[in-house]
Design an enzyme around this catalytic site. Structure first.
Site, mmCIF file in Angstrom:
data_model
loop_
_atom_site.group_PDB
_atom_site.id
_atom_site.type_symbol
_atom_site.label_atom_id
_atom_site.label_comp_id
_atom_site.label_asym_id
_atom_site.label_seq_id
_atom_site.Cartn_x
_atom_site.Cartn_y
_atom_site.Cartn_z
ATOM 1 N N GLU A 114 9.153 18.649 -25.694
ATOM 2 C CA GLU A 114 8.449 18.889 -24.730
ATOM 3 C C GLU A 114 8.691 19.629 -24.321
ATOM 4 O OE1 GLU A 114 5.672 16.779 -23.540
ATOM 5 O OE2 GLU A 114 5.448 14.588 -24.746
ATOM 6 N N LYS B 125 5.919 22.494 -15.148
ATOM 7 C CA LYS B 125 5.253 21.418 -15.662
ATOM 8 C C LYS B 125 4.858 21.736 -13.163
ATOM 9 C CE LYS B 125 4.192 17.014 -15.764
ATOM 10 N NZ LYS B 125 4.137 15.814 -16.515
ATOM 11 N N HIS C 166 -1.390 11.386 -30.156
ATOM 12 C CA HIS C 166 -1.298 9.327 -29.574
ATOM 13 C C HIS C 166 -1.611 8.978 -30.894
ATOM 14 C CE1 HIS C 166 -1.660 10.727 -25.202
ATOM 15 N NE2 HIS C 166 -0.505 10.976 -25.536
ATOM 16 N N HIS D 277 -0.877 16.613 -28.022
ATOM 17 C CA HIS D 277 -0.669 15.142 -27.429
ATOM 18 C C HIS D 277 -2.435 14.206 -28.381
ATOM 19 C CE1 HIS D 277 2.414 16.121 -25.286
ATOM 20 N NE2 HIS D 277 2.535 14.986 -24.975
ATOM 21 N N GLU E 252 -5.403 16.710 -13.040
ATOM 22 C CA GLU E 252 -5.623 17.309 -13.489
ATOM 23 C C GLU E 252 -7.282 17.007 -14.241
ATOM 24 O OE1 GLU E 252 -3.572 15.294 -17.403
ATOM 25 O OE2 GLU E 252 -5.312 15.350 -19.005
ATOM 26 N N ARG F 118 0.944 -1.248 0.202
ATOM 27 C CA ARG F 118 0.074 0.017 -0.141
ATOM 28 C C ARG F 118 0.444 1.197 -0.005
ATOM 29 N NH1 ARG F 118 -2.893 -3.061 3.242
ATOM 30 N NH2 ARG F 118 -4.616 -4.237 2.457
ATOM 31 N N HIS G 236 7.386 8.789 -28.878
ATOM 32 C CA HIS G 236 6.153 10.007 -28.088
ATOM 33 C C HIS G 236 6.441 11.205 -29.365
ATOM 34 C CE1 HIS G 236 3.465 11.782 -25.729
ATOM 35 N NE2 HIS G 236 3.754 12.009 -25.369
ATOM 36 N N LYS H 158 2.680 10.834 -11.750
ATOM 37 C CA LYS H 158 1.707 9.853 -12.845
ATOM 38 C C LYS H 158 2.478 8.892 -13.228
ATOM 39 C CE LYS H 158 -1.162 12.679 -15.182
ATOM 40 N NZ LYS H 158 -1.969 13.125 -16.960
ATOM 41 N N ARG I 267 -4.288 21.337 -15.648
ATOM 42 C CA ARG I 267 -3.306 20.543 -16.344
ATOM 43 C C ARG I 267 -3.679 19.964 -17.856
ATOM 44 N NH1 ARG I 267 -0.062 15.351 -11.928
ATOM 45 N NH2 ARG I 267 1.311 14.718 -14.344
ATOM 46 N N ASN J 150 -1.206 18.340 -22.605
ATOM 47 C CA ASN J 150 -0.906 17.954 -23.604
ATOM 48 C C ASN J 150 -1.060 18.573 -24.814
ATOM 49 O OD1 ASN J 150 -2.398 15.487 -22.270
ATOM 50 N ND2 ASN J 150 -4.012 15.549 -21.346
HETATM 51 N N1 LIG Z 1 4.233 9.999 -15.949
HETATM 52 C C1 LIG Z 1 4.296 11.069 -17.166
HETATM 53 O O1 LIG Z 1 3.893 12.083 -16.381
HETATM 54 C C2 LIG Z 1 4.715 10.934 -18.456
HETATM 55 C C3 LIG Z 1 4.736 12.283 -19.442
HETATM 56 C C4 LIG Z 1 5.600 11.705 -20.371
HETATM 57 C C5 LIG Z 1 6.062 10.278 -20.946
HETATM 58 N N2 LIG Z 1 5.652 9.214 -19.973
HETATM 59 C C6 LIG Z 1 5.901 8.113 -20.129
HETATM 60 O O2 LIG Z 1 7.221 7.492 -19.905
HETATM 61 C C7 LIG Z 1 7.917 7.276 -21.483
HETATM 62 C C8 LIG Z 1 8.771 7.452 -21.983
HETATM 63 O O3 LIG Z 1 10.030 7.832 -21.904
HETATM 64 P P1 LIG Z 1 11.016 7.592 -22.545
HETATM 65 O O4 LIG Z 1 11.539 8.638 -23.603
HETATM 66 O O5 LIG Z 1 12.474 8.175 -20.970
HETATM 67 O O6 LIG Z 1 11.781 6.624 -23.230
HETATM 68 P P2 LIG Z 1 12.981 5.669 -22.380
HETATM 69 O O7 LIG Z 1 12.105 5.282 -20.883
HETATM 70 O O8 LIG Z 1 11.935 3.799 -22.834
HETATM 71 O O9 LIG Z 1 14.365 5.551 -22.641
HETATM 72 C C9 LIG Z 1 14.648 5.156 -24.602
HETATM 73 C C10 LIG Z 1 15.808 4.725 -23.858
HETATM 74 O O10 LIG Z 1 17.081 5.345 -24.121
HETATM 75 C C11 LIG Z 1 17.297 4.530 -22.957
HETATM 76 N N3 LIG Z 1 18.346 5.731 -22.079
HETATM 77 C C12 LIG Z 1 17.532 5.625 -21.257
HETATM 78 N N4 LIG Z 1 18.374 6.757 -20.664
HETATM 79 C C13 LIG Z 1 19.513 7.108 -20.626
HETATM 80 C C14 LIG Z 1 20.922 7.605 -20.441
HETATM 81 N N5 LIG Z 1 20.804 8.403 -19.651
HETATM 82 N N6 LIG Z 1 22.133 7.167 -21.489
HETATM 83 C C15 LIG Z 1 21.485 5.743 -22.560
HETATM 84 N N7 LIG Z 1 20.192 5.328 -22.833
HETATM 85 C C16 LIG Z 1 19.461 5.776 -21.875
HETATM 86 C C17 LIG Z 1 16.512 3.885 -22.302
HETATM 87 O O11 LIG Z 1 17.257 2.519 -21.913
HETATM 88 C C18 LIG Z 1 15.345 3.558 -23.351
HETATM 89 O O12 LIG Z 1 16.309 2.740 -24.219
HETATM 90 C C19 LIG Z 1 6.570 6.464 -22.384
HETATM 91 O O13 LIG Z 1 6.553 4.664 -21.734
HETATM 92 C C20 LIG Z 1 5.147 7.496 -21.846
HETATM 93 O O14 LIG Z 1 4.229 6.655 -21.475
HETATM 94 C C21 LIG Z 1 5.269 8.877 -18.343
HETATM 95 ZN ZN LIG Z 2 4.561 14.020 -23.644
#
Ligand SMILES: NC(=O)c1ccc[n+]([C@@H]2O[C@H](COP(=O)([O-])OP(=O)(O)OC[C@H]3O[C@@H](n4cnc5c(N)ncnc54)[C@H](O)[C@@H]3O)[C@@H](O)[C@H]2O)c1
Ligand SMILES: [Zn+2]
Length: 358
Positions: free
Chosen positions: A181, A223, A248, A244, A233, A117, A261, A139, A237, A241
């Protein structure tokens, strides 16, 4: 070292930003328990697990290395995290550290929110996207076979530690996806930051120290401010998007393969800016300024080949952000200011997307 204090309800989240801060930060300030589990993926483990272990050396540290990739952001991987925690006989007095990009951050935060929890969490985001976006605001969650991010919750960490030096190993394409972003924050909230990016994008991309710190600090501040105003949201908030809705739809049309993305968001922001101009809010010059910036940075602005208008329209209809059947589409009334419109119907959005098919 720069610090932002995000406050949501009674929770305070310090966000620490700096270069090579692992060497100077006193991590004990943010960990009150003895057991620490660092969760990361196989790519990041090779690069940063050793130095992260060293950061937590005064604690009882164990590590869990997960496979890399969005395709593993699912319930099976969450199960692996639970299995590890339970088999290690850890209890509520554990702090879990998410060392990685948004995929690791979202999964690990969700596991930390639900294991026993809720246990303590620290984010160490390692991608530009994670530093400016996903590690802030609580999130978290996982994908379901029927859709992205459909299972999740809100979990705020005890701290977010952002080290810009970690970004040096990030592949250029991933860095540029994060830049989408970054541009978004300028467009929705801060014109002078937009102008700063316009002037300095080469320096930011080369990871010049001052430009990169300023960029990440400004984005994280925007942010944090938006999240503080509207954590769940219900209202403002949603401006995060911007770009987006189409983004999306493009990602879904490509089945989340072959496009990052941020790349989809770059196209989505171009279309949303064009719509803002078409609706009489942005001037033609402002729209051209935005499109030029994206093109100058070699960011995508057009819907990729092979995606049809029908596919975009189908996925627009599935947008999770719909309320009572109405679209909530984010528009700009000028550069640096966004608002939520529920006046645009799907037919209009479908028609306008025809202009952006490659
Ligand atoms: N929670 C939220 O508010 C929120 C907001 C935006 C996106 N997201 C989520 O985030 C995800 C995308 O995240 P992302 O773009 O960071 O992708 P990711 O976590 O897949 O990282 C991208 C790639 O880079 C590699 N990598 C990471 N750091 C590295 C570094 N310092 N050096 C070398 N390689 C590295 C990773 O292993 C991966 O292969 C999606 O699942 C999306 O839904 C969440
Ligand atoms: Zn985004």
């Amino acid at each position: 070292m720069k610090k932002i204090n995000l406050k949501v309800n009674d929770i305070k989240v310090p966000i620490i930003i700096g270069r090579e801060i692992f060497k100077t930060i006193n991590i004990a300030e943010y960990v009150s328990k003895n057991d620490v589990v660092i969760v990361t993926n196989s790519t990041i483990a090779k690069l940063y697990l050793m130095q992260t272990r060293r950061l937590f050396r005064e604690f009882n540290v164990s590590t869990l290395v997960l496979p890399d990739g969005e395709k593993h952001k699912n319930i099976q991987t969450i199960q692996k995290i639970y299995d590890f925690l339970i088999k290690s006989k850890l209890d509520r007095s554990v702090t879990i550290v998410a060392l990685g990009g948004g995929v690791i951050g979202d999964m690990v935060a969700f596991a930390a929110d639900t294991f026993m929890r809720g246990v303590d969490l620290i984010h160490i985001p390692t991608t530009l996207l994670a530093q400016v976006d996903s590690s802030i605001g609580g999130k978290c969650g996982i994908n379901h076979p029927l859709g992205k991010n459909l299972i999740g919750s809100f979990k705020h960490p005890r701290a977010v530690i952002m080290d810009t030096a970690i970004l040096q190993t990030l592949p250029k394409r991933e860095f540029m996806a994060g830049m989408a972003e970054v541009i978004k924050y300028g467009l929705i909230k801060n014109k002078s930051f937009f102008n700063f990016i316009d002037k300095n994008y080469l320096k930011i991309i080369k990871q010049d120290y001052d430009s990169l710190i300023k960029t990440i600090f400004t984005c994280a501040s925007i942010k944090s401010q938006v999240v503080q105003e509207d954590e769940l949201e219900g209202g403002v908030r949603a401006i995060l998007n911007f770009g987006h809705t189409f983004g999306h739809a493009i990602e879904a049309s490509k089945n989340y393969k072959g496009i990052l993305h941020g790349e989809a968001i770059s196209i989505g922001m171009n279309i949303a800016s064009a719509i803002s101009a078409d609706q009489g809010y942005l001037t033609h010059d402002e729209y051209c300024n935005i499109e030029d910036m994206l093109l100058n940075m070699s960011m995508p602005t057009m819907i990729p080949k092979k995606i049809t208008v029908a596919s975009i329209a189908k996925h627009l209809g599935h947008d999770k952000k719909k309320i009572a059947g109405k679209n909530r589409f984010i528009l700009l009334d000028k550069i640096g200011s966004a608002f939520i419109s529920d006046k645009l119907n799907n037919k209009y959005l479908k028609d306008i997307s025809k202009n952006f098919i490659s």
